[in-house]
Scaffold this motif. Structure first.
Motif, PDB file in Angstrom:
ATOM      1  N   SER A 111      -2.099   9.438  -1.971  1.00 32.56           N
ATOM      2  CA  SER A 111      -1.731   8.542  -0.872  1.00 32.56           C
ATOM      3  C   SER A 111      -2.941   7.833  -0.293  1.00 32.56           C
ATOM      4  O   SER A 111      -2.824   6.750   0.285  1.00 32.56           O
ATOM      5  CB  SER A 111      -1.012   9.330   0.228  1.00 32.56           C
ATOM      6  OG  SER A 111      -1.890  10.285   0.812  1.00 32.56           O
ATOM      7  N   VAL A 112      -4.121   8.442  -0.432  1.00 33.90           N
ATOM      8  CA  VAL A 112      -5.359   7.820   0.029  1.00 33.90           C
ATOM      9  C   VAL A 112      -5.880   6.825  -1.003  1.00 33.90           C
ATOM     10  O   VAL A 112      -6.350   5.735  -0.666  1.00 33.90           O
ATOM     11  CB  VAL A 112      -6.427   8.898   0.310  1.00 33.90           C
ATOM     12  CG1 VAL A 112      -7.752   8.256   0.699  1.00 33.90           C
ATOM     13  CG2 VAL A 112      -5.953   9.841   1.397  1.00 33.90           C
ATOM     14  N   VAL A 113      -5.789   7.198  -2.280  1.00 31.28           N
ATOM     15  CA  VAL A 113      -6.361   6.389  -3.356  1.00 31.28           C
ATOM     16  C   VAL A 113      -5.524   5.143  -3.643  1.00 31.28           C
ATOM     17  O   VAL A 113      -6.071   4.057  -3.892  1.00 31.28           O
ATOM     18  CB  VAL A 113      -6.508   7.246  -4.630  1.00 31.28           C
ATOM     19  CG1 VAL A 113      -6.826   6.372  -5.844  1.00 31.28           C
ATOM     20  CG2 VAL A 113      -7.581   8.296  -4.436  1.00 31.28           C
ATOM     21  N   LEU A 114      -4.217   5.276  -3.598  1.00 31.61           N
ATOM     22  CA  LEU A 114      -3.339   4.171  -4.003  1.00 31.61           C
ATOM     23  C   LEU A 114      -3.635   2.849  -3.284  1.00 31.61           C
ATOM     24  O   LEU A 114      -3.729   1.801  -3.933  1.00 31.61           O
ATOM     25  CB  LEU A 114      -1.875   4.579  -3.802  1.00 31.61           C
ATOM     26  CG  LEU A 114      -0.816   3.606  -4.333  1.00 31.61           C
ATOM     27  CD1 LEU A 114      -0.979   3.406  -5.835  1.00 31.61           C
ATOM     28  CD2 LEU A 114       0.591   4.137  -4.034  1.00 31.61           C
ATOM     29  N   PRO A 115      -3.831   2.818  -1.963  1.00 35.09           N
ATOM     30  CA  PRO A 115      -4.118   1.524  -1.311  1.00 35.09           C
ATOM     31  C   PRO A 115      -5.489   0.948  -1.667  1.00 35.09           C
ATOM     32  O   PRO A 115      -5.743  -0.229  -1.375  1.00 35.09           O
ATOM     33  CB  PRO A 115      -4.066   1.874   0.186  1.00 35.09           C
ATOM     34  CG  PRO A 115      -3.329   3.159   0.270  1.00 35.09           C
ATOM     35  CD  PRO A 115      -3.662   3.896  -0.975  1.00 35.09           C
ATOM     36  N   LEU A 116      -6.361   1.759  -2.287  1.00 38.83           N
ATOM     37  CA  LEU A 116      -7.713   1.305  -2.599  1.00 38.83           C
ATOM     38  C   LEU A 116      -7.865   0.824  -4.037  1.00 38.83           C
ATOM     39  O   LEU A 116      -8.948   0.377  -4.422  1.00 38.83           O
ATOM     40  CB  LEU A 116      -8.713   2.435  -2.336  1.00 38.83           C
ATOM     41  CG  LEU A 116      -8.755   2.980  -0.900  1.00 38.83           C
ATOM     42  CD1 LEU A 116      -9.713   4.155  -0.816  1.00 38.83           C
ATOM     43  CD2 LEU A 116      -9.150   1.886   0.071  1.00 38.83           C
ATOM     44  N   LEU A 117      -6.813   0.909  -4.845  1.00 37.77           N
ATOM     45  CA  LEU A 117      -6.894   0.463  -6.231  1.00 37.77           C
ATOM     46  C   LEU A 117      -6.980  -1.058  -6.293  1.00 37.77           C
ATOM     47  O   LEU A 117      -6.343  -1.762  -5.498  1.00 37.77           O
ATOM     48  CB  LEU A 117      -5.668   0.933  -7.016  1.00 37.77           C
ATOM     49  CG  LEU A 117      -5.433   2.455  -7.078  1.00 37.77           C
ATOM     50  CD1 LEU A 117      -4.167   2.750  -7.874  1.00 37.77           C
ATOM     51  CD2 LEU A 117      -6.625   3.170  -7.691  1.00 37.77           C
ATOM     52  N   LEU A 118      -7.762  -1.553  -7.241  1.00 43.10           N
ATOM     53  CA  LEU A 118      -7.811  -3.006  -7.443  1.00 43.10           C
ATOM     54  C   LEU A 118      -6.456  -3.497  -7.935  1.00 43.10           C
ATOM     55  O   LEU A 118      -5.860  -2.893  -8.825  1.00 43.10           O
ATOM     56  CB  LEU A 118      -8.888  -3.351  -8.476  1.00 43.10           C
ATOM     57  CG  LEU A 118     -10.346  -3.193  -8.047  1.00 43.10           C
ATOM     58  CD1 LEU A 118     -11.255  -3.396  -9.244  1.00 43.10           C
ATOM     59  CD2 LEU A 118     -10.692  -4.186  -6.948  1.00 43.10           C
ATOM     60  N   PRO A 119      -5.940  -4.587  -7.386  1.00 46.82           N
ATOM     61  CA  PRO A 119      -4.641  -5.091  -7.840  1.00 46.82           C
ATOM     62  C   PRO A 119      -4.723  -5.632  -9.267  1.00 46.82           C
ATOM     63  O   PRO A 119      -5.702  -6.259  -9.659  1.00 46.82           O
ATOM     64  CB  PRO A 119      -4.327  -6.212  -6.836  1.00 46.82           C
ATOM     65  CG  PRO A 119      -5.661  -6.628  -6.300  1.00 46.82           C
ATOM     66  CD  PRO A 119      -6.511  -5.388  -6.286  1.00 46.82           C
TER      67      PRO A 119
END
Length: 319
Positions: A111-119
């Motif tokens: 849940s922390v990593v998902l918003p930080l992934l490059l689109p």
């Protein structure tokens, strides 16, 4: 440039990345993937150093997930996220975020990593030391197209290979296999030159070396011949012998960065077979994101018998 954030959120981390990028004038368009490193404090420095070096070939956003385990019962129930954002020269050729997850947040790292992934960019997850039993179903592993483990870094490498074989999914790979690339290339080239039939094989290495184990399984899988797994003093893989009707094809590398190739009827030649750094191994793995079917086939092959060097006779050259 480094930006420290305490008791923060993913949205604040994203804002800090943008601010840092503007401050140092680093564009985001050059990023080709997101590399997620899941490790502990002990291994974080070396893993990040290797990732930064590999980023010069594969510019990426590197997210280092460090799960911090509290010592007190109260601390185990406190969920807190601390982060360190690095951009510019402090992050190799990409950008880096160290994520320290405290308490129960460690169980929800995705849940922390998902918003930080490059689109719209591939995701690779790397466990430098201990890895989950089934990487493909791990919350972080399920986000990735490529999942990298390292059996050499655990206490029981051969048991780790057995677990990897039973849980393999397309996209899984292990650095123990990556370490074999120069050996496999040299051996394939030697067989192309010899133009003969292999009737037996032997792999010599230090005890419980996972790369040697995979190499022996690869021979059994591809050549369909009996393979002897010989324990030597090392370091790592020290020799490979292929028995043929014309004599023995052999590569020896007792120590140092060079080996010696011997083919029947041809003069011996020197080969470059240095032990590669972790950065070189990661850079190789990031060059491909498709499933490695050869690795999967070798991994699932039954392990050959392991014999001590003192009990092993020369490989017979008879068919």
């Amino acid at each position: 440039m480094k930006i420290d954030l305490t008791d923060t959120t993913s949205s604040k981390i994203n804002k800090a990345i943008v601010e840092g990028r503007r401050a140092v004038g680093t564009p985001a368009v050059g990023m080709v993937l997101t590399l997620v490193i899941v490790t502990d404090e002990e291994n974080a420095y070396d893993a990040l150093k290797a990732a930064n070096e590999a980023s010069r070939e594969h510019p990426s956003r590197t997210l280092v997930v460090i799960k911090r385990h509290a010592r007190s019962p109260r601390g185990r129930h406190e969920a807190r996220l601390d982060a360190e954002v690095r951009v510019g020269t402090d992050a190799g050729a990409g950008e880096t975020v160290l994520l320290r997850l405290h308490g129960e947040l460690g169980a929800r790292a995705d849940s922390v990593v998902l918003p930080l992934l490059l689109p719209d960019a591939p995701v690779v997850v790397w466990w430098p030391a201990e890895a989950p039993g089934v990487p493909s179903t791990d919350p972080l592993g399920s986000l990735a197209q490529r999942r990298i483990t390292d059996a050499y870094a655990v206490e029981d490498p051969l048991a780790a290979l057995a677990v990897r074989a039973s849980s393999y999914a397309p996209g899984d790979t292990d650095l123990s296999w990556t370490r074999l690339t120069p050996w496999r290339s040299m051996l394939a080239a030697a067989l192309d030159q010899a133009r003969t039939t292999v009737v037996s094989a032997a792999v010599e290495s230090e005890a419980e070396n996972p790369s040697a184990e995979l190499l022996a399984r690869w021979f059994e899988d591809r050549l369909r011949v009996p393979v002897e797994r010989v324990v030597s003093e090392g370091p790592v893989v020290t020799a490979v012998r292929l028995g043929t009707p014309d004599g023995e094809i052999r590569i020896d590398r007792p120590e140092g960065p060079v080996g010696m190739l011997s083919i029947p009827g041809q003069p011996s030649r020197v080969l470059a077979l240095k032990v590669r750094t972790t950065a070189e191994l990661i850079a190789e793995e990031l060059r491909r994101l498709d499933p490695d079917e050869i690795y999967a086939s070798a991994l699932r092959t039954q392990a050959p018998q392991v014999l001590p060097a003192s009990q092993v006779s020369q490989v017979s050259a008879a068919p």
